[in-house]
Scaffold this active site. Structure first.
Site, PDB file in Angstrom:
ATOM      1  N   ASP A  89       3.990 -12.703   1.729  1.00 56.17           N
ATOM      2  CA  ASP A  89       3.114 -12.096   0.713  1.00 56.17           C
ATOM      3  C   ASP A  89       3.922 -11.804  -0.550  1.00 56.17           C
ATOM      4  OD1 ASP A  89       4.527 -10.008   2.089  1.00 56.17           O
ATOM      5  OD2 ASP A  89       3.142  -8.538   1.244  1.00 56.17           O
ATOM      6  N   GLU A 154       4.500  -6.966   3.441  1.00 54.22           N
ATOM      7  CA  GLU A 154       5.706  -6.258   3.007  1.00 54.22           C
ATOM      8  C   GLU A 154       5.501  -5.595   1.655  1.00 54.22           C
ATOM      9  OE1 GLU A 154       9.576  -5.118   1.560  1.00 54.22           O
ATOM     10  OE2 GLU A 154       8.226  -6.506   0.558  1.00 54.22           O
TER      11      GLU A 154
HETATM   12 ZN   LIG Z   1      10.641  -8.813  -0.655  1.00 57.00          ZN
END
Ligand SMILES: [Zn+2]
Length: 458
Positions: A89, A154
């Site tokens: 992501d 994340e």
């Molecule tokens: Zn990162």
């Protein structure tokens, strides 16, 4: 005879770039709900790429949020097992007008590849896949067992990862974790990050009268929530940069003389750093150097503050309420839950009477520190030096990768932070880029890392 690893990598460069660019074209922004489908698309793309590279059991695994991509290769019975972590992501792209080219239409200018995610973290993820592909094609095997865990949340708080790690702990058994989501030191000098700060994030809400009241009619008799909040914030930190919350520093592991000497020896130009930031002076806790304050000491900062009349001109009121978001970067062995409790207790204690002050926690993550002399860290140092031609420096990053502490606490595994993006990559900012030389050498470095780990005494 078949091609060597190097010959193979040279011959397949064009196809590799096509694949990397295709990965970067998927706008997998985890924080924005309208990109949820793009995150799934990126996850599926990655699972397919892992399979195509010759890895096994590639799976888009549900987490309740954005999926995790898992794959493995487990045919080296006498060798250690490595767990690789990265994330597919990316951060949102605003402000869009500051990009010199569209963030999801990657372009190569000279040695630079420009796109959102080029460095953070699709470059590392893709390099891992390509390193495995090159080894499996030229040797028919990897020197170690590898399990890949590529996360999709994340950049939006890794909300579901800990639960997924705990639920899959058996399947994820390994000897060491390699997290590839960090970069090199100033001047593109190879580096291994040994320390990451943790985080405590809270909001303070101060409430006075039920609605705004006339400052002429009530000024002088009711407490003003904005004034009260300013008083609270001013009391959190002294002019010496020390945080005044009782117990705040209790669990901070002090830097040793040797660690301070190692930090002082890093090639760092403080004045150039100041100029690049465009500030008149650097500030912080008395008695510590800039690099120490930036990576090895805890902090407290107001991230946002609002309340009262904020329009044009004047409006004579005593606002009904005021708010602030406050974050602390934490170092080993501060615990975010305990720091929040200390923060809450102190704010409630110093809050002036006449208003209702409440504090709530918005987030947190534990700090982490890897021993520099761990055999896997030293293997990483050898792999970096052999491929990038320079011994790495050991650095402490000011930022946080909470998952780093999760691998330690949930799976009980040592972690090595091994990435290769250059320090001025513009991660999270407009015009993110990666030096393609770092990416190319990084692939060779990962391959070398597996060779280095394979020969470690078990
Ligand atoms: Zn990162």
């Amino acid at each position: 005879m078949g091609a060597t690893l190097e010959e193979h990598l040279v011959a397949t460069r064009k196809g590799r770039y096509d694949s990397y660019l295709a990965f970067l074209r998927i706008p997998s922004i985890s924080a924005l709900p309208q990109h949820a489908e793009d995150c799934r698309r990126a996850a599926q793309w990655l699972a397919d790429a892992l399979t195509e590279a010759g890895l096994e059991h590639a799976e888009v695994a549900e987490t309740g949020g954005r999926p995790v991509v898992y794959a493995d290769w487990l045919h080296a019975p006498d060798a250690p097992t490595v767990l690789v972590y990265g994330h597919y992501d990316v951060q949102p792209v605003d402000p869009l007008e500051l990009w010199t080219s569209p963030p999801f239409e990657p372009i190569i200018v000279g040695d630079r590849l420009l796109a959102r995610g080029a460095a953070d973290d699709k470059g590392h993820v893709h390099a891992h896949v390509m390193a495995a592909e090159a080894l499996l094609t030229t040797r028919g095997a990897l020197p170690v067992n590898v399990k890949y865990v590529f996360e999709g949340e994340e950049e939006s708080g890794s909300e579901n990862l800990d639960r997924w790690l705990a639920a899959n702990a058996k399947r994820l058994a390994a000897d060491v974790v390699i997290i590839s989501d960090t970069g090199f030191f100033e001047g593109n000098r190879p580096a291994i990050t040994i320390g990451l700060r943790g985080l405590m994030y809270a909001q303070i809400d101060v409430v006075g009268t039920p609605v705004d009241v006339h400052s002429g009619g009530y000024g002088g008799v009711v407490e003003n929530p904005v004034n009260a909040l300013a008083q609270i914030i001013a009391a959190l930190k002294g002019p010496d940069g020390r945080i005044r919350i009782p117990g705040f520093y209790d669990n901070v592991v002090a830097l040793t003389e040797a660690e301070r000497a190692a930090i002082a020896a890093l090639p760092f130009d403080e004045e150039a750093f100041r100029q690049r930031l465009g500030v008149p002076a650097l500030v912080g806790e008395v008695g510590y150097s800039v690099l120490e304050r930036k990576g090895a000491r805890p902090t407290l900062d107001v991230n946002g503050i609002w309340g009262g009349f904020m329009g044009e001109g004047s409006k004579t009121i005593i606002p009904a309420h005021a708010h602030a978001k406050v974050s602390c970067r934490l170092v080993t062995a501060q615990d975010p839950a305990r720091i929040f409790e200390a923060f809450r207790a102190y704010v409630e204690e110093i809050a002036p009477p006449g208003v209702t002050t409440t504090v709530r926690q918005l987030g947190g993550g534990r700090p982490s520190l890897t021993p520099q002399d761990h055999p896997a860290t030293q293997a990483a140092a050898r792999a970096l030096e052999a491929t990038f031609g320079q011994a790495p420096v050991y650095i402490r990053e000011g930022g946080s990768i909470p998952v780093c502490a999760s691998f330690d606490s949930i799976l009980g595994l040592p972690v090595v932070l091994l990435g290769f993006s250059q320090p001025d990559e513009h991660a999270h900012a407009p015009n993110e880029w990666i030096d393609l030389n770092n990416y190319e050498t990084g692939i060779r470095m990962f391959a070398r890392m597996w060779d280095e780990l394979a020969v470690l005494p078990r």
